[in-house]
Design an enzyme around this catalytic site. Structure first.
Site, PDB file in Angstrom:
ATOM      1  CB  THR A  29       5.758  -1.377  11.077  1.00  0.00           C
ATOM      2  OG1 THR A  29       6.797  -2.290  11.440  1.00  0.00           O
ATOM      3  CG2 THR A  29       5.319  -0.600  12.318  1.00  0.00           C
ATOM      4  CB  THR A  77       2.148  11.170  -3.023  1.00  0.00           C
ATOM      5  OG1 THR A  77       1.481  12.425  -2.909  1.00  0.00           O
ATOM      6  CG2 THR A  77       2.671  10.978  -4.439  1.00  0.00           C
ATOM      7  CB  CYS A 116      11.812  -4.348  15.095  1.00  0.00           C
ATOM      8  SG  CYS A 116      11.497  -4.412  13.323  1.00  0.00           S
TER       9      CYS A 116
END
Length: 384
Positions: A77, A245, A330
Site C-alpha cells: 500500500t 529508519t 482490505c
C-alpha cells in the site's frame, strides 16, 4: 483469548500467508543482538547495513532487478502510494492523465481518487466478463499527456493475470510510465521486470511467507531513469525516495522469503495447483456453481466460485475452523458487493454469493477434503 482446539484450515493465502519457519529464523537475530541502525556509521551499524545490501541483491535476483532499484517500504500500500503520487508530482510538466483499471486493489483506486480531487484526470478501464482488460480500450484511452498506466499483475480476488507485457508496450508508445501492482505475483510467479518492461512495481512480504509490515517498490534506474518525488521526508533514506529508519528484521525476512521463492516457487506451484483444481472441481458440482474470472489466465492457487442463491457471509460464518474470503481483506469490513466482481458484470446477488479460496504451500490434501465436506454440510441442507 480462547484456544482453538480444532485444526485450523487456512485457505485465505491471498489475504496473508503464514511465516515460513526458515524466514522467522533468519530475522530473529536482528530482533535480538544484531539490532543496530543500518544507517549508523559505527562498525556495528555498517555490519547491519551490509546485510541490508545483500537483501537488495536477493530481491533483485527474484525479479531480475538491480539491487539499487529496490526501495523498502512498510508494504504494498505504501509502495503504491509512493509510486503513483510520486510519478504524478514528478511528471506534471508532461501531463496530468493517469490510466488504471476498475478492478484494481483499493490502494490504487483510492490513490487515484485522491489525485482526481487534486485536478488529475483518471481513466478507469472496464474489464471483460473474464476479468481481463480490453487492450483496444487501453490503446484508445492513451494520450500524449498520459503520464502513468497502472495495472495489477494478478487480481487479488479472482487470480486473473493481465497481459502485462502488452500493456507496458502500449504505455511506452505514448511516453507514459508503466506501474504494476505485483503484490499477488512476486514470490508466486516468475517475474522479470526487464522482459515485461515494467518501470515501477509494488510488492509485499506477507503475501509470500514473510511477516507483515515489510514490502517494497521496484523503481527502474537503468535506461530512462524513473524520477519519483518522495512522500516521506526526514533523513533522505532509500536514496531520498523514502525516509525512515529501516525495518531491518523485516528486510532480512523479505530477503530470505525471496531466496526461498526463487528456489521453490515452481515446485510449490505444481502441488498447490493440484489442490486448487481438486477443490474447484468438487465445488463446481453444486447446482449452478461457476468460476468467476478467466480460468486460463489466472494464478494457480486461486478459485473464486459463485454459489447462486447462497449467502457467502453465512457460509463463511458457519465454517468454524476454515478460513476463506468473500473479497479483498482490505475492504472485507465494508458490506458492499465486490467491486471486482461487479466490474466483471455480476449482479449484486451473485457477487454476495461468491467465495474466494486461495491455497498456499502449507495446505494439504486433507485440508481440501475437509473443506469440501464442510461446505457440503452447509449448502446441501439449504438446497434440500
Amino acid at each position: 483469548m480462547k484456544e482453538i482446539k480444532e485444526k485450523w484450515i487456512y485457505l485465505d493465502n491471498n489475504a496473508t500467508t503464514p511465516i515460513d519457519k526458515r524466514v522467522l529464523e533468519s530475522m530473529m537475530p536482528f530482533l535480538t543482538h544484531n539490532f543496530a541502525n543500518a544507517n549508523s556509521t559505527h562498525q556495528f551499524g555498517r555490519h547491519v547495513s551490509s546485510v541490508v545490501r545483500n537483501v537488495r541483491k536477493q530481491i533483485g535476483e527474484l525479479i531480475y532487478a538491480e539491487p539499487d532499484e529496490i526501495i523498502f517500504t512498510s508494504g504494498a500500500t505504501e509502495a503504491i502510494n509512493l509510486a503513483i503520487k510520486g510519478v504524478a508530482a514528478s511528471y506534471s510538466h508532461k501531463g496530468n492523465h493517469i490510466v488504471t483499471a476498475s478492478t484494481e486493489h483499493a490502494a490504487v483506486l483510492d490513490t487515484c481518487r485522491y489525485l482526481e480531487s487534486k485536478g488529475y484526470e483518471i481513466t478507469y478501464l472496464s474489464v471483460m466478463p473474464n476479468g481481463l482488460i480490453d487492450l483496444n480500450e487501453l490503446k484508445s484511452s492513451l494520450r500524449n499527456d498520459t503520464i502513468l498506466v497502472s495495472v495489477m499483475y494478478v487480481n487479488n480476488e479472482t487470480g486473473v493475470i493481465q497481459p502485462i507485457k502488452e500493456i507496458s508496450q502500449l504505455s511506452h508508445e505514448v511516453g507514459a510510465l508503466f506501474m504494476c501492482d505485483g503484490t499477488q505475483a512476486v514470490g508466486k510467479l516468475p517475474v522479470n521486470v526487464d522482459e515485461l518492461d515494467i518501470d515501477l512495481m509494488s510488492f509485499s512480504g506477507h503475501k509470500f511467507y514473510a511477516p507483515k509490515g515489510i514490502g517494497g517498490l521496484f523503481l527502474r534506474k537503468r535506461g530512462n531513469r524513473v524520477k519519483l518525488e518522495a512522500l516521506l521526508h526526514g533523513g533522505g533514506h532509500e536514496g531520498g525516495s523514502r525516509s525512515g529508519t529501516l525495518n531491518v528484521p523485516g528486510i532480512v525476512a523479505l530477503g530470505k522469503a525471496s531466496s526461498i521463492a526463487k528456489e521453490e516457487m515452481l515446485q510449490d506451484a505444481e502441488r498447490i495447483k493440484a489442490l486448487r483444481d481438486e477443490l474447484e472441481s468438487r465445488l463446481l458440482k453444486f447446482p449452478g456453481a461457476y468460476v468467476n474470472g478467466d480460468v486460463r489466465n489466472r494464478l494457480y492457487n486461486v478459485t473464486n466460485i459463485c454459489f447462486p442463491c447462497q449467502d457467502a457471509n453465512v457460509i463463511i460464518g458457519r465454517l468454524k475452523n476454515i478460513s476463506v474470503s468473500n473479497g479483498s481483506a482490505c475492504t472485507a469490513a465494508i458490506i458492499e458487493p465486490s467491486h471486482v466482481l461487479r466490474a466483471m458484470g455480476l449482479t449484486d446477488e451473485d457477487a454476495f454469493a461468491s467465495i474466494r479460496f486461495s491455497a498456499g504451500k502449507f495446505n494439504t490434501k486433507e485440508d481440501i477434503t475437509a473443506t469440501i465436506e464442510a461446505i457440503n454440510t452447509i449448502i446441501m441442507p439449504i438446497l434440500i
